[in-house]
Design an enzyme around this catalytic site. Structure first.
Site, short mmCIF file in Angstrom:
data_model
loop_
_atom_site.label_atom_id
_atom_site.label_comp_id
_atom_site.label_asym_id
_atom_site.label_seq_id
_atom_site.Cartn_x
_atom_site.Cartn_y
_atom_site.Cartn_z
N GLY A 271 1.13 -1.17 0.09
CA GLY A 271 -0.31 0.10 -0.08
C GLY A 271 0.57 1.47 0.19
O GLY A 271 0.35 2.30 -0.11
N HIS A 272 2.01 0.91 0.22
CA HIS A 272 2.79 2.24 0.34
C HIS A 272 4.16 2.36 -0.74
O HIS A 272 5.40 2.07 -0.87
CB HIS A 272 3.64 2.56 1.42
CG HIS A 272 3.83 4.03 1.60
ND1 HIS A 272 5.52 4.39 1.10
CD2 HIS A 272 3.14 5.13 2.71
CE1 HIS A 272 5.33 5.28 1.57
NE2 HIS A 272 4.69 5.70 2.71
N PHE A 273 3.68 2.66 -2.52
CA PHE A 273 2.78 2.93 -2.89
C PHE A 273 2.96 1.70 -4.22
O PHE A 273 3.70 1.19 -4.48
CB PHE A 273 3.26 4.74 -3.42
CG PHE A 273 3.37 5.40 -2.43
CD1 PHE A 273 2.20 5.59 -1.31
CD2 PHE A 273 4.36 6.39 -2.19
CE1 PHE A 273 2.46 6.77 -1.21
CE2 PHE A 273 4.68 6.37 -1.23
CZ PHE A 273 3.49 7.61 -0.54
#
EC number: 4.2.1.59
Length: 145
Positions: A47-49
């Site tokens: 999720g990052h990124f």
């Protein structure tokens, strides 16, 4: 030098939150140097990124804190205790950390009085500064409350 099993015998962190792969140098209670090999498979990259994976800065600081914890908890009188992260001062991020990088994590304990202390942390990749910060900590005992 300490390998991953020896690190796990000193600090309680485990996957996915153990952010130190090896300790290269240690002076108990004074300083330690560790490494973190940043893999493309790190859970935080999901999720990052998703299109541009970058290691979150707070996790670089946490990795430094874990190296500092090893330095303090390796001391005979601190064995079996926990090191709690209590604060951050003067934190600056200078460069992004991406999959394939090897973080070199250096922490020097600049103050320790009783169970309270402060460390100066420097993280680099290929000799280039990534992050520098001061980390405050408190040593405590394990409680089953």
């Amino acid at each position: 030098m300490l390998d991953i099993q020896q690190i796990q015998a000193i600090i309680p962190h485990r996957y996915p939150f153990l952010l130190v792969d090896r300790i290269l140098e240690i002076e108990e209670g004074k300083r330690a140097v560790g490494i973190k090999n940043v893999s493309a498979n790190e859970s935080f990259f999901v999720g990052h990124f998703p299109e541009y994976p970058v290691m979150p800065g707070v996790l670089i600081v946490e990795a430094l804190a874990q190296v500092g914890a090893v330095a303090m908890l390796k001391k005979e009188e601190n064995r079996g205790r926990l090191a709690f992260f209590t604060g951050i001062d003067n934190c600056r991020f200078k460069k992004q950390v991406k999959p394939g990088d090897q973080l070199r994590l250096e922490v020097e304990i600049i103050r320790a009085k009783g169970p309270i202390g402060k460390g100066k942390g420097v993280a680099t990749v290929d000799g280039e500064l990534v992050c520098e910060t001061e980390i405050m900590f408190a040593l405590g005992d394990k409680k089953n409350d």
